[in-house]
Design a protein around this motif. Structure first.
Motif, PDB file in Angstrom:
ATOM      1  N   ARG A  39     -51.502 -33.333   6.738  1.00 49.42           N
ATOM      2  CA  ARG A  39     -52.229 -32.200   7.308  1.00 49.42           C
ATOM      3  C   ARG A  39     -53.697 -32.548   7.565  1.00 49.42           C
ATOM      4  NH1 ARG A  39     -55.550 -28.119   5.916  1.00 49.42           N
ATOM      5  NH2 ARG A  39     -55.717 -28.779   3.753  1.00 49.42           N
ATOM      6  N   LEU A  40     -54.349 -33.159   6.560  1.00 52.32           N
ATOM      7  CA  LEU A  40     -55.767 -33.498   6.723  1.00 52.32           C
ATOM      8  C   LEU A  40     -55.960 -34.532   7.828  1.00 52.32           C
ATOM      9  CD1 LEU A  40     -56.959 -33.636   2.998  1.00 52.32           C
ATOM     10  CD2 LEU A  40     -57.438 -31.860   4.675  1.00 52.32           C
TER      11      LEU A  40
ATOM     12  N   GLY B 197     -52.419 -30.398  -4.420  1.00 53.38           N
ATOM     13  CA  GLY B 197     -52.158 -31.131  -3.185  1.00 53.38           C
ATOM     14  C   GLY B 197     -53.417 -31.477  -2.400  1.00 53.38           C
ATOM     15  N   ALA B 198     -54.188 -30.467  -2.029  1.00 54.89           N
ATOM     16  CA  ALA B 198     -55.347 -30.726  -1.181  1.00 54.89           C
ATOM     17  C   ALA B 198     -56.428 -31.556  -1.893  1.00 54.89           C
ATOM     18  CB  ALA B 198     -55.927 -29.411  -0.653  1.00 54.89           C
ATOM     19  N   PRO B 199     -56.800 -31.222  -3.144  1.00 54.64           N
ATOM     20  CA  PRO B 199     -57.817 -32.044  -3.811  1.00 54.64           C
ATOM     21  C   PRO B 199     -57.403 -33.519  -3.932  1.00 54.64           C
ATOM     22  CG  PRO B 199     -57.563 -29.966  -4.970  1.00 54.64           C
ATOM     23  CD  PRO B 199     -56.459 -30.027  -3.953  1.00 54.64           C
TER      24      PRO B 199
ATOM     25  N   GLY C 294     -48.054 -30.027   9.878  1.00 51.56           N
ATOM     26  CA  GLY C 294     -48.552 -29.952  11.247  1.00 51.56           C
ATOM     27  C   GLY C 294     -48.306 -31.231  12.029  1.00 51.56           C
ATOM     28  N   PHE C 295     -47.381 -32.059  11.569  1.00 50.53           N
ATOM     29  CA  PHE C 295     -47.139 -33.343  12.242  1.00 50.53           C
ATOM     30  C   PHE C 295     -45.839 -33.300  13.037  1.00 50.53           C
ATOM     31  CE2 PHE C 295     -45.912 -33.478   7.769  1.00 50.53           C
ATOM     32  CZ  PHE C 295     -44.549 -33.636   7.877  1.00 50.53           C
TER      33      PHE C 295
ATOM     34  N   VAL D  54     -46.013 -32.604  -2.445  1.00 54.75           N
ATOM     35  CA  VAL D  54     -47.189 -31.722  -2.438  1.00 54.75           C
ATOM     36  C   VAL D  54     -48.419 -32.452  -1.892  1.00 54.75           C
ATOM     37  CG1 VAL D  54     -48.745 -30.393  -3.913  1.00 54.75           C
ATOM     38  CG2 VAL D  54     -46.291 -30.365  -4.362  1.00 54.75           C
ATOM     39  N   VAL D  55     -48.651 -33.680  -2.376  1.00 51.52           N
ATOM     40  CA  VAL D  55     -49.845 -34.407  -1.939  1.00 51.52           C
ATOM     41  C   VAL D  55     -49.638 -35.021  -0.550  1.00 51.52           C
ATOM     42  CG1 VAL D  55     -51.480 -36.256  -2.473  1.00 51.52           C
ATOM     43  CG2 VAL D  55     -50.494 -34.899  -4.324  1.00 51.52           C
TER      44      VAL D  55
END
Lengths: 431, 431
Positions: B23-24, B308-310, B57-58, B16-17
């Protein structure tokens, strides 16, 4: 691990904060040495009135009135500028950089006016410029924004960054007092200065907003770019009106990235926020800042926004960082303004208005007013109408619209025969 | 300012992370390059199941199952370890350091168990070890503690550091549900894992408490040093009882410096805190941490503690820091454990108890119970007695006393003929 040669620190200014900086350097000397890897030594303390009694626990022989000579000493590693204002602070900081020292300051006015030039000097001479204490006192805020969020995209910073005005609004809220009475109390308790202009007119918060917006959006925002309204017009009626909506009134600094990402805005004004919003419960002279970022979501930082010891805590944190860098031959992060995003005027900000009108108590007034909103493309969220004995009031809360359209709506409402006056206008934020 | 050679990043683990980190790195590639001074390049992503669909996205060609080879690549500048657990994470991190890479991780279990060894390796190989994401997810907390408060003396850290248990307690509070029902809801909504032991028994929070205590007090605190009680024994009746006292129940991680400054304590347990305390309003899966320092006063940090995102936001902030250091040939702050303060057992912690007893409804019971408190040197703050039909309950809130005296008091109360049972015991904090 602690090397022998101490790092020398010059302290410029020994007022409320400067005294605490000197005191903490003394009482925490051993801890600071262990954390830095070398002891700190106060090289001198520049003051205007050398005969004034000070309680910093330092050697009185360190006192000097020659700030320029102290700032330019070749043996000084870090200059801590605690004088404030534009001059002589700017010249002293420049002299410090030229002589190879790093600088720690809390001077929000100077940073908001001339930050890029100071950064350029620091860069030129390979020195550090740190100023955590310039915004929100003891609250670690600039370091998290500059470093912890360096891999994220900040979209919004929304905060209570002036303790004096928060104290005044808190008193008005809790006691029903008017602005004048609450200001008197703040002055009597030492929360407001004899001349409270910088605080109550929002100049202090605007300087902080300029600094925050620049760091958050990696661009340059000048004090003049910040839309500023103080709280002197906030009435007990405004606060009562906010309460009826389930809101409270706070003086907010708001920095936003436009929805299209191509510009930013920065503003300071009183606003209603819902009582359920975490900022609503920030009491007395405390500060709190909300940061919204793409990945991190909503973060809040809360703590004492002023006061000698809390502000000195932030200064000491910066001092440790500058000293560690000195020892390592490294530098902390410099200015990051690569996005070069322009700052849009207030008219382009998207917000909501709470408008309270005194109107004639006769049929058709609401329809007439509603038409004015529609003509300006402003959509109404709620209307509350009350009236008796020929007098009536109309309280309108709008949906989100551009500030220019909202203020044009208010101007048109003023021209209606049936509108006797605009009792209050306030923006609504935090939803 | 952006140099040509990219900095290479190896990502170990793509759950998840990890997916969000990849992505970031992709969507913020230009910003990251500008902020670091060099572009980032994903050198590879080590996964266990290469055929699993991932949305980062990789380039799928980056995927490898050979984590050991990836961690040991000589051309990698920073290894981001997102696998979690003790092994193989520890060996992979060691390999990364040995090959000159810095490490960013969120691995609280490994840090709580073996932090000093990891720090020593980072030191030996001149690399950085960053782990902001290990405690309180997206909330910048470790960097402020390690750097912003480096010139202050932290006395207490008090926080909600586990989102799952806060979600469960919040549901119990708002709906009156029992623990089992609230846990089911948390599981259904994805807030609790299929095996919730690590969260509900407090292991996760205890690892975070160990990390926080070590950093806050510049000493070493191991997971075994942390007193741990989970929330599985908290009942709907406990929460109702807290509400009657104007309190709510939270699972808290509490790290304290003893009053004499010669030892520290770290503990995780459910506690009642007043509704007026800022931690009381921390809802759902949010985290918040209070920090009390000598000069700074009370600070609070609030935000998403997981997701995940945080969590990836915190990882990226560390990645930027590690990369900046790589470029500058510098290192971030290493371990700071110079105080070597011992960790005292739970019995020496000073706290307050809220004790609810089922007692016989007859005269003299209160006097008899009060004598037991007095015999143990525990002073009573308030007593509430209710009863009907021969059954009665006695709710006692004590003044502050050592935990050993408080628990001995409870054991003695259990032996009284007139005490039919101890319905609940909970500590009271946050005053």
């Amino acid at each position: 691990m602690v090397r022998t040669r101490p790092l020398k620190v010059a302290l410029l200014g020994c007022g409320v904060v400067g005294t605490q900086v000197a005191r903490l350097m003394t009482v925490h000397a051993e801890d600071l040495a262990a954390r830095i890897g070398a002891p700190l030594e106060l090289a001198g303390i520049a003051v205007r009135r050398p005969d004034k009694l000070r309680e910093g626990g330092f050697d009185p022989a360190l006192i000097t009135t020659d700030a320029a000579a102290l700032a330019a000493r070749e043996d000084v590693d870090v200059v801590v500028e605690m004088i404030g204002g534009i001059e002589p602070a700017r010249s002293l900081i420049t002299a410090a950089f030229e002589h190879g020292a790093s600088v720690v300051t809390a001077n929000k006015a100077l940073l908001a006016e001339d930050g890029p030039a100071l950064y350029a000097q620091a860069e030129k001479y390979g020195a550090d410029l740190y100023y955590e204490a310039a915004v929100a006192g003891a609250i670690p805020l600039l370091r998290p924004l500059r470093e912890s969020l360096a891999g994220d995209k900040v979209n919004r910073v929304l905060g209570i960054v002036n303790g004096t005005t928060n104290f005044i609004l808190d008193r008005m809220e809790s006691s029903g007092a008017g602005y004048g009475e609450a200001l008197q109390e703040a002055t009597a308790l030492g929360y407001a200065e004899a001349d409270p202009t910088a605080d109550v007119e929002g100049f202090d918060a605007a300087a902080k907003a300029a600094i925050l917006a620049g760091i958050a959006f990696h661009t340059r925002v000048r004090l003049d770019d910040v839309h500023r309204e103080g709280l002197t017009e906030v009435s007990a009626a405004d606060i009562a009106s906010a309460r009826r909506m389930g809101c409270t009134v706070k003086l907010l600094a708001i920095c936003e990235r436009a929805a299209d990402g191509r510009s930013v805005t920065a503003r300071v004004h009183p606003a209603m926020i819902p009582l359920t919003h975490p900022l609503a419960s920030v009491r007395e002279a405390y500060n709190a800042v909300f940061v919204e970022a793409d990945a991190a979501g909503q973060l809040m930082f809360y703590g004492p926004g002023a006061g000698g010891a809390p502000t000195a805590s932030a200064v000491l944190g910066d001092l440790v960082a500058a000293c560690r860098n000195k020892l390592a031959g490294a530098r902390g992060p410099g200015e990051s303004a690569y996005t070069q995003l322009p700052v849009s005027p207030m008219g382009e900000v998207v917000t909501r208005y709470h408008i309270s009108l005194d109107v004639a108590d006769k049929p058709g007034v609401l329809a007439q007013c509603a038409m004015v909103f529609a003509d300006h493309g402003v959509s109404i969220d709620t209307v509350r109408q009350t009236g008796k004995d020929g007098e009536a009031s109309l309280v309108v809360v709008t949906h989100r619209a551009q500030d220019a359209a909202l203020s044009a709506t208010v101007e048109s409402l003023r021209t209606l025969d049936t509108v006797r006056g605009v009792a209050s206008i306030m923006r609504v934020e935090g939803e």
